[in-house]
Motif scaffolding. Structure first.
Motif, PDB file in Angstrom:
ATOM      1  N   GLY A  51       0.813  -1.217   0.000  1.00 33.25           N
ATOM      2  CA  GLY A  51       0.000   0.000   0.000  1.00 33.25           C
ATOM      3  C   GLY A  51       0.843   1.262   0.000  1.00 33.25           C
ATOM      4  O   GLY A  51       1.822   1.359  -0.735  1.00 33.25           O
ATOM      5  N   GLN A  52       0.458   2.176   0.860  1.00 30.70           N
ATOM      6  CA  GLN A  52       1.078   3.499   0.896  1.00 30.70           C
ATOM      7  C   GLN A  52       2.608   3.458   0.849  1.00 30.70           C
ATOM      8  O   GLN A  52       3.227   4.154   0.046  1.00 30.70           O
ATOM      9  N   ALA A  61       3.921   2.692  -2.518  1.00 31.12           N
ATOM     10  CA  ALA A  61       3.680   3.800  -3.437  1.00 31.12           C
ATOM     11  C   ALA A  61       4.686   4.917  -3.164  1.00 31.12           C
ATOM     12  O   ALA A  61       5.283   5.478  -4.085  1.00 31.12           O
ATOM     13  N   LYS A  81       7.603   6.322  -5.796  1.00 24.99           N
ATOM     14  CA  LYS A  81       7.557   7.735  -6.163  1.00 24.99           C
ATOM     15  C   LYS A  81       8.861   8.432  -5.787  1.00 24.99           C
ATOM     16  O   LYS A  81       9.326   9.313  -6.510  1.00 24.99           O
ATOM     17  N   ASP A 114       0.930  -1.895 -10.720  1.00 29.52           N
ATOM     18  CA  ASP A 114      -0.315  -1.704 -11.479  1.00 29.52           C
ATOM     19  C   ASP A 114      -1.467  -1.279 -10.580  1.00 29.52           C
ATOM     20  O   ASP A 114      -2.333  -0.513 -10.984  1.00 29.52           O
ATOM     21  N   TRP A 115      -1.471  -1.803  -9.374  1.00 32.50           N
ATOM     22  CA  TRP A 115      -2.566  -1.527  -8.441  1.00 32.50           C
ATOM     23  C   TRP A 115      -2.683  -0.040  -8.114  1.00 32.50           C
ATOM     24  O   TRP A 115      -3.726   0.418  -7.659  1.00 32.50           O
ATOM     25  N   MET A 116      -1.621   0.715  -8.325  1.00 30.12           N
ATOM     26  CA  MET A 116      -1.663   2.136  -7.975  1.00 30.12           C
ATOM     27  C   MET A 116      -2.545   2.948  -8.922  1.00 30.12           C
ATOM     28  O   MET A 116      -2.923   4.071  -8.613  1.00 30.12           O
ATOM     29  N   ASN A 117      -2.823   2.373 -10.091  1.00 34.11           N
ATOM     30  CA  ASN A 117      -3.596   3.103 -11.103  1.00 34.11           C
ATOM     31  C   ASN A 117      -2.931   4.414 -11.489  1.00 34.11           C
ATOM     32  O   ASN A 117      -3.598   5.424 -11.705  1.00 34.11           O
TER      33      ASN A 117
END
Ligand code: FES
Lengths: 362, 391
Positions: free
Chosen positions: B32-33, B36, B40, B94-97
């Motif tokens: 999750g976070q 991400a 980034k 991919d799950w991050m959209n």
């Protein structure tokens, strides 16, 4: 494919390969998170409490915003746990200022985004937006009589339509029948009261459905209620927005009238609404085909059974060759054993099963 | 080869596989976070190092700015390929959209075309890891690393060929792409035309890359053209050397095993996990090193869970090691120097025919061993005869 030199034959591809848009977006985003070359984004500039479980957000978009009409809706994305999640919200009020929008969000049972917006979002946060769409709008020439039927958060687009009528100096008559659960659950009440006071063409009637209260009527939409409140419904243009039960009964009662309706379903409502295990319809958007699949095995396998061979590799969920964009509909992940959202997202069709009708970019 | 792992019964393999499945689910639920944020952050460093590197090169009138510019560009290219490109194209994010981290749309700064790479790497290499004849990454068609590849005299030069490849790794990887796609087509569909199509995809990517690094950016610098040209050349070269070294350590160290297509028959997911374990090897190091290798330092974890965000391999590794220990399975991990040396030992050994190769290294599979045993029996009998003859 035209061949060498590619840069001469396909200069566009070359330009894209420099990824200059990504670069521009990155640099602009570093300067200010609202700035972007390609994406429409908005900053939350004000938040108002409506009821215990709904809030109104005033948003200011960046320059990529293309505008919206009262009654339309648009996708709003937020990042939750690192993941961009998108839901549609209707414009809930007009603003004099350009690029300023307003949405009103009510917490939905199990609703990821509606909870996030209500509990976590603060003034100054950035949201992602998409283009406005929908034809739940007023016609070019206004009719003499309009009847609005709204339930719960279905009031939001209706509210912006009423404001639009005011803007356009409406000369006819408009009536709004608005259903809420109880008196503390009425969304945008102050603003509605004000509208009613200021505009003689408007008449609003609140009806409660769950808990009685002295000041308001009680019950669900019925023939009598309709005849009492709006006897001339046959001559009216009807706008209908609210939960499915309200829509169903309204459509039955108003058979013959001209109805514009809008129905938003949440993921959990969808599943219960379509949980029949029957066959599912899958629209393949790129190949312009619509097919029936059973929803028993993976989408990949079921498509293959009817002779459609989507790109695939490992067929066990590791290589991501089969990833495809789902435009709408819900699937369940066969390995993780969880259901997906209903909106746009990428899915692996080798490990996803159709839960409801789907639109795939295949 | 003498496998360093205990032979497992089929029930044991099954429960081994189940434990890994459990772990996979658990880790995925945590993704999750944090993940991400990580990607980034890496993306930011990649963008800044590229901007800074190219900027410095642009105005590199003295050696210091030149060296600095080239180094930053090298770092940027390594991040683009390894921690971002490789992992993003595995679908880890991919799950991050987020379109920047999406396996469908990502295109990297390297000559192999991303769509082809996803076929021969994500699908072929990851599904058929170390299966001779199916996994085209195994020696990239010109390095012999096991008895199962038949010896040819050209292999004698493979030590030198590999040195050359190391400097030009992206070309080697890219060039075997069209061929893999072609070879995987059913025989009837293999026409000159299809091959040409695959090849053109590759050619197009080459051209784009060459124009970008060696014409566009140098030309922007005007009079400084030669230095920018050289800086790009060096950055690409260093990146090649680095990726070659890391990637070869992943499957070609001494103790990684190979498999035959027969072993694939009736392979279960649990067998597949076991094969990934036996066919891969890890590198030990620090966090920065892990990021620079794109977490291919954790090749074993990567092969078991190719689509779990790579940074998670660090927390999977100790648990996996513990599982392997319980099942008596060898977990191939060592420092970079040691693994790298063992790769070159293998490249050297297998440049020679089996007879010599197996003197340097343990024979790699049972079939080869049997054949060799048979050979040595023959020689002994011959010697015996000769002996009798003499006496
Ligand atoms: S085919 Fe490999 S992930 Fe679906």
């Amino acid at each position: 494919m035209k061949t060498f030199p590619f840069i001469y034959n396909q200069p566009k591809d070359f330009l894209n390969s420099l990824q200059w848009k990504d670069w521009a977006d990155f640099l602009l985003g570093e300067i200010n998170p609202l700035f972007s070359f390609t994406e429409t984004k908005a900053k939350v500039i004000d938040i108002r409490e409506e009821t215990a479980d709904s809030r109104t957000f005033v948003l200011r978009t960046n320059r990529n915003w293309k505008g919206i009409q009262a009654g339309q809706h648009f996708p709003v994305s937020v990042e939750i746990a690192g993941r961009k999640v998108t839901r549609f919200y209707s414009l809930s009020g007009l603003s004099k200022e350009k690029r300023t929008l307003q949405i009103t969000v009510k917490k939905q049972a199990g609703g990821l985004v509606s909870h996030y917006l209500n509990e976590r979002t603060q003034v100054g946060d950035i949201l992602g937006l998409g283009a406005a769409q929908g034809d739940f709008v007023l016609p070019k020439t206004l009719p003499n009589s309009i009847l609005f039927l709204a339930g719960g958060s279905g009031i939001t687009p209706v509210h912006s339509l009423l404001q639009d009528l005011k803007e356009r100096n409406f000369q006819g008559k408009a009536k709004l029948l608005y259903f809420s659960r109880h008196d503390k659950d009425i969304i945008l009440q102050d603003s509605l009261d004000l509208l009613e006071k200021e505009n003689s063409w408007l008449e609003i009637k609140h009806v409660l459905t769950d808990i009685k209260s002295e000041e308001y009527d009680f019950g669900f939409l019925s023939k009598k209620m309709l005849e009492d409140f709006a006897p001339n419904w046959k001559e009216s243009l009807v706008y209908l927005c609210g939960p499915a039960p309200l829509q169903n009964s309204a459509k039955q009662l108003l058979a013959g009238a001209e109805i514009k309706s809008e129905l938003f379903l949440l993921p959990n409502q969808r599943v219960s609404a379509f949980s029949s295990n029957g066959p599912k319809e899958v629209s393949l958007l790129l190949s312009h085909k619509t097919v029936q699949i059973k929803g028993e095995k993976s989408i990949l396998e079921e498509l293959e059974e009817i002779g459609i061979f989507a790109p695939s590799g490992c067929r066990m969920g590791i290589c991501h060759t089969c990833v495809c964009k789902k435009k709408s509909g819900a699937v369940s992940h066969m390995v993780k054993e969880e259901a997906s959202g209903e909106g746009e997202e990428n899915i692996q069709i080798c490990v996803s099963r159709a839960v409801e009708n789907l639109e795939l970019e295949l | 080869m003498k496998t360093l792992s205990r032979k497992l019964s089929s029930e044991e393999i099954q429960s081994f596989g189940n434990e890994l499945e459990e772990m996979r689910k658990e880790i995925l639920s945590k993704v999750g976070q944090e993940d991400a944020d990580h990607i980034k952050r890496v993306y930011k460093v990649y963008r800044y190092t590229e901007a800074l590197g190219r900027g410095l090169l642009h105005f590199s009138f003295d050696p210091i700015t030149f060296v600095l510019g080239t180094s930053l560009l090298t770092i940027s290219k390594i991040l683009n390929n390894m921690e971002i490109g490789h992992n993003v194209m595995h679908g880890q994010y991919d799950w991050m959209n987020d379109k920047r981290f999406n396996s469908r749309t990502f295109e990297w700064d390297i000559v192999s075309d991303s769509s082809q790479w996803k076929f021969y790497h994500n699908y072929m290499h990851h599904t058929y890891t170390n299966v001779i004849g199916k996994d085209h990454d195994y020696g990239y068609n010109f390095t012999r690393l096991t008895e199962e590849q038949k010896w040819k005299p050209t292999y004698l030069g493979q030590v030198f060929a590999n040195m050359f490849l190391a400097f030009n790794f992206q070309w080697g990887v890219g060039a075997h792409g069209p061929r893999v796609e072609y070879m995987e087509k059913p025989k009837k569909q293999r026409t000159k035309r299809t091959y040409k199509e695959y090849r053109d995809v590759f050619f197009k990517k080459i051209e784009l890359q060459l124009v970008k690094d060696y014409i566009f950016f140098p030309a922007l610098a005007g009079l400084n053209f030669p230095k920018v040209f050289l800086g790009n050349l060096l950055a690409n070269m260093f990146r090649n050397l680095w990726t070659y070294s890391v990637i070869f350590c992943g499957h070609f160290t001494e103790n990684t095993e190979t498999f035959s297509t027969e072993e694939l028959k009736n392979e279960t997911k649990a067998d597949w996990y076991l094969r990934q374990l036996k066919g891969s090897s890890n590198l030990k190091g620090g966090k920065l090193f892990y990021v620079m290798t794109g977490h291919l330092s954790h090749q074993i974890e990567h092969h078991m869970f190719p689509d779990i965000p790579a940074k998670r391999y660090q927390e999977i590794a100790p648990r996996l090691q513990e599982i392997c220990k319980r099942y008596g399975q060898h977990y191939n991990s060592a420092g970079f120097i040691k693994q790298f040396a063992s790769v070159w030992k293998r490249i050297f050994a297998y440049s020679f025919p089996d007879k010599i190769a197996t003197k340097i290294m343990e024979p790699r599979n049972a079939k080869a061993r049997k054949r060799l045993d048979a050979l040595s029996v023959q020689t002994i009998t011959i010697e015996d005869k000769e002996l009798t003859a003499v006496s």
